[in-house]
Design a protein around this motif. Structure first.
Motif, PDB file in Angstrom:
ATOM      1  N   UNK A  76       0.850  -1.206   0.000  1.00  0.00           N
ATOM      2  CA  UNK A  76       0.000   0.000   0.000  1.00  0.00           C
ATOM      3  C   UNK A  76       0.878   1.246   0.000  1.00  0.00           C
ATOM      4  N   UNK A  77       0.312   2.380  -0.436  1.00  0.00           N
ATOM      5  CA  UNK A  77       1.130   3.585  -0.594  1.00  0.00           C
ATOM      6  C   UNK A  77       1.779   3.994   0.729  1.00  0.00           C
ATOM      7  N   UNK A  78       2.931   4.629   0.595  1.00  0.00           N
ATOM      8  CA  UNK A  78       3.688   5.031   1.771  1.00  0.00           C
ATOM      9  C   UNK A  78       2.967   6.151   2.525  1.00  0.00           C
ATOM     10  N   UNK A  79       3.016   6.079   3.848  1.00  0.00           N
ATOM     11  CA  UNK A  79       2.405   7.115   4.677  1.00  0.00           C
ATOM     12  C   UNK A  79       3.230   8.404   4.620  1.00  0.00           C
ATOM     13  N   UNK A  80       2.560   9.513   4.343  1.00  0.00           N
ATOM     14  CA  UNK A  80       3.227  10.808   4.478  1.00  0.00           C
ATOM     15  C   UNK A  80       3.158  11.212   5.939  1.00  0.00           C
ATOM     16  N   UNK A  81       4.290  11.370   6.574  1.00  0.00           N
ATOM     17  CA  UNK A  81       4.279  11.738   7.993  1.00  0.00           C
ATOM     18  C   UNK A  81       4.052  13.247   8.128  1.00  0.00           C
ATOM     19  N   UNK A  82       3.599  13.628   9.301  1.00  0.00           N
ATOM     20  CA  UNK A  82       3.251  15.030   9.542  1.00  0.00           C
ATOM     21  C   UNK A  82       4.480  15.845   9.950  1.00  0.00           C
ATOM     22  N   UNK A  83       4.485  17.126   9.617  1.00  0.00           N
ATOM     23  CA  UNK A  83       5.450  18.054  10.211  1.00  0.00           C
ATOM     24  C   UNK A  83       4.983  18.331  11.647  1.00  0.00           C
ATOM     25  N   UNK A  84       5.841  18.967  12.417  1.00  0.00           N
ATOM     26  CA  UNK A  84       5.473  19.294  13.801  1.00  0.00           C
ATOM     27  C   UNK A  84       4.209  20.167  13.825  1.00  0.00           C
ATOM     28  N   UNK A  85       4.138  21.142  12.914  1.00  0.00           N
ATOM     29  CA  UNK A  85       2.959  22.034  12.893  1.00  0.00           C
ATOM     30  C   UNK A  85       1.687  21.264  12.510  1.00  0.00           C
ATOM     31  N   UNK A  86       1.821  20.353  11.543  1.00  0.00           N
ATOM     32  CA  UNK A  86       0.640  19.583  11.119  1.00  0.00           C
ATOM     33  C   UNK A  86       0.145  18.689  12.267  1.00  0.00           C
ATOM     34  N   UNK A  87       1.101  18.111  12.992  1.00  0.00           N
ATOM     35  CA  UNK A  87       0.713  17.245  14.113  1.00  0.00           C
ATOM     36  C   UNK A  87       0.006  18.054  15.209  1.00  0.00           C
ATOM     37  N   UNK A  88       0.558  19.234  15.485  1.00  0.00           N
ATOM     38  CA  UNK A  88      -0.031  20.093  16.516  1.00  0.00           C
ATOM     39  C   UNK A  88      -1.443  20.521  16.120  1.00  0.00           C
ATOM     40  N   UNK A  89      -1.608  20.889  14.839  1.00  0.00           N
ATOM     41  CA  UNK A  89      -2.931  21.304  14.357  1.00  0.00           C
ATOM     42  C   UNK A  89      -3.921  20.138  14.445  1.00  0.00           C
ATOM     43  N   UNK A  90      -3.491  18.952  14.006  1.00  0.00           N
ATOM     44  CA  UNK A  90      -4.372  17.771  14.052  1.00  0.00           C
ATOM     45  C   UNK A  90      -4.762  17.446  15.497  1.00  0.00           C
ATOM     46  N   UNK A  91      -3.779  17.474  16.398  1.00  0.00           N
ATOM     47  CA  UNK A  91      -4.084  17.194  17.813  1.00  0.00           C
ATOM     48  C   UNK A  91      -5.089  18.202  18.353  1.00  0.00           C
ATOM     49  N   UNK A  92      -4.915  19.475  18.006  1.00  0.00           N
ATOM     50  CA  UNK A  92      -5.844  20.511  18.452  1.00  0.00           C
ATOM     51  C   UNK A  92      -7.262  20.268  17.939  1.00  0.00           C
ATOM     52  N   UNK A  93      -7.363  19.884  16.665  1.00  0.00           N
ATOM     53  CA  UNK A  93      -8.688  19.606  16.082  1.00  0.00           C
ATOM     54  C   UNK A  93      -9.379  18.459  16.832  1.00  0.00           C
ATOM     55  N   UNK A  94      -8.594  17.446  17.201  1.00  0.00           N
ATOM     56  CA  UNK A  94      -9.172  16.296  17.910  1.00  0.00           C
ATOM     57  C   UNK A  94      -9.550  16.700  19.339  1.00  0.00           C
TER      58      UNK A  94
END
Lengths: 309, 309
Positions: free
Chosen positions: B1-19
């Protein structure tokens, strides 16, 4: 692929009328329809009517995409009961050469099964399925139970049919109850009465019956008999095309199935059961069309006022 | 299956905030999210805002399910350009013994690839795709062109990513133009100006750029360069998580691609071209959250008034 269910004369006539009136758009796949604006508007009005009907429930609203994690469906043992209905998403992960071969085969409508592999996703077969793991992840639910409204999700059943009331892809509105056993049963039975009354007020002639899910194969016949003996599933049916009425809403009691599988907990302890209402929005809309005619502007004033307030 | 694109620190922080704010619900599959009610409400308000913006267009509205005929996608040569993004639906058509084996393998999360076969369906990758054959089936379109609004369809791209702005399953609102070449180009460029103005009025900082589609492989690099040289695709981008802006809307000119493939005709004759706007509703909603904060109640009054009129 599964055998096509052919239409009766009445079903064919009804489907042709829906297409001629611009309410449905046929595709090349039986049971897969585009929606003309007037039909989709009616379907959304049915959804709004249900939202208003559910208002007093205080349900938490959340929504989910038309695909769900394959692993979740496996965990809930869906494959043992309904293998024939599942849509499993396959993906491509080859290199340059495999992609070139795929392109040539695909444009010629050839068979490229071997170029694809299992992905992590399946097409969601019931709007409520992603609810149980999402609620379980948050810890114990408050006693005697909680209600969740996952809205008008798209669901899929792989059963090609020419009967317009049996679509492969449709909106299944759901309302879910998670709680103590008595709470869930009482909740389900109360909603059956409420919705029967609501549908009757919209001019639908109803049949209310014990029902069973379309379990697969010989073992499925036994499961179906058990389900009926335990009165786990009720259906409200209405005529759409022809004399045989079609289920427009089901009232389901899952006992501890999802509670055990996803480790749902109740504050203060005790068994966690669940139940759901499954409301086929296209079928409700089709039943309204069958009752009041394909010219939506000519419907009785009180029906129009109830849906387009 | 296609490779996972990992998050940058900012993307991870934004995603965590949304959750944490209950706006998004994570699933076990990267890029597949449930939506909390407040986020889905915002997404629907974005959709309503777009409907109001499109009101003067006089577009014919129709809508389609999240699955489409596989044969249509093959016919439009999608496999040659984007094989890696496709979700192909497989089904089960075995008997009692195969079903029993499948049930055992599935509940153990084993590999049951060989038990399944190609169905007639794929997951829809763009809301506008079913429009072209539906319009072609009705005969010639009136000159100089017609507009079609297929609404806020669910689409799928098989590209697992931890960046919350790159979902696998999301709502792509579209607006389609089918007509004479000049008509389509002028229409696309006019809408680019209109939507840039509309987004700016909602407080978004925008970048407007020539762009290309994510074509597969080495050949795809050449196709991407051609697409840019001919200025076939523009994108409006806005910051979501981190300094790199994300495309929230694309403005596409297909030349005669769909016209030729589906045999579209223009009254009075002449070449039939097409174009579309593709509006990523979740991305627009996320860009608004990035601009105004995760507490939607604390947004500036004029932004709230524009979206919740």
């Amino acid at each position: 692929m599964p055998e096509l269910r052919t239409a009766t004369a009445e079903q064919r006539e009804f489907a042709d009328g829906m297409v001629e009136h611009g309410l449905l758009l046929r595709s090349e796949v039986p049971g897969l329809y585009g929606r003309g604006h007037r039909f989709e508007d009616l379907r959304r009005r049915v959804d709004d009517m249900l939202t208003a009907t559910f208002a007093g429930e205080g349900a938490e609203r959340m929504s989910f995409p038309p695909l769900m994690p394959r692993r979740q469906l496996e965990t809930m043992e869906y494959h043992a009961s309904f293998p024939h209905l599942i849509g499993t998403v396959f993906g491509f992960d080859g290199g340059e050469r495999e992609a070139a071969d795929l392109a040539v085969t695909a444009v010629a409508h050839g068979d490229y099964t071997d170029a694809l592999g299992l992905s992590e996703l399946v097409v969601t077969p019931a709007t409520c399925y992603p609810v149980y793991p999402a609620i379980a992840a948050r810890g114990p639910v408050s006693a005697p139970g909680i209600s969740v409204d996952p809205g008008d999700g798209w669901v899929f059943r792989h059963e090609p049919s020419e009967d317009p009331a049996r679509m492969q892809c449709f909106h299944m509105r759901e309302l879910v109850r998670i709680g103590a056993p008595d709470d869930v049963v009482a909740w389900r039975d109360r909603w059956r009465e409420t919705l029967v009354e609501r549908y009757r007020s919209l001019g639908l002639e109803l049949v209310v019956e014990l029902a069973n899910d379309p379990f697969f194969g010989r073992g499925g016949k036994i499961m179906a008999r058990q389900q009926r003996a335990q009165e786990l599933k009720w259906e409200v049916m209405a005529p759409i095309a022809g004399p045989e009425p079609t289920a427009i809403t089901s009232f389901n009691y899952h006992e501890d199935h999802f509670g055990k599988i996803f480790g749902l907990e109740l504050e203060g302890g005790g068994e966690v059961h669940s139940g759901c209402l499954g409301l086929g929005e296209e079928r409700i809309a089709l039943a309204l069309v069958a009752a009041h005619g394909m010219d939506l502007d000519a419907w009785p004033g009180e029906i129009r006022a109830a849906l387009w307030p």
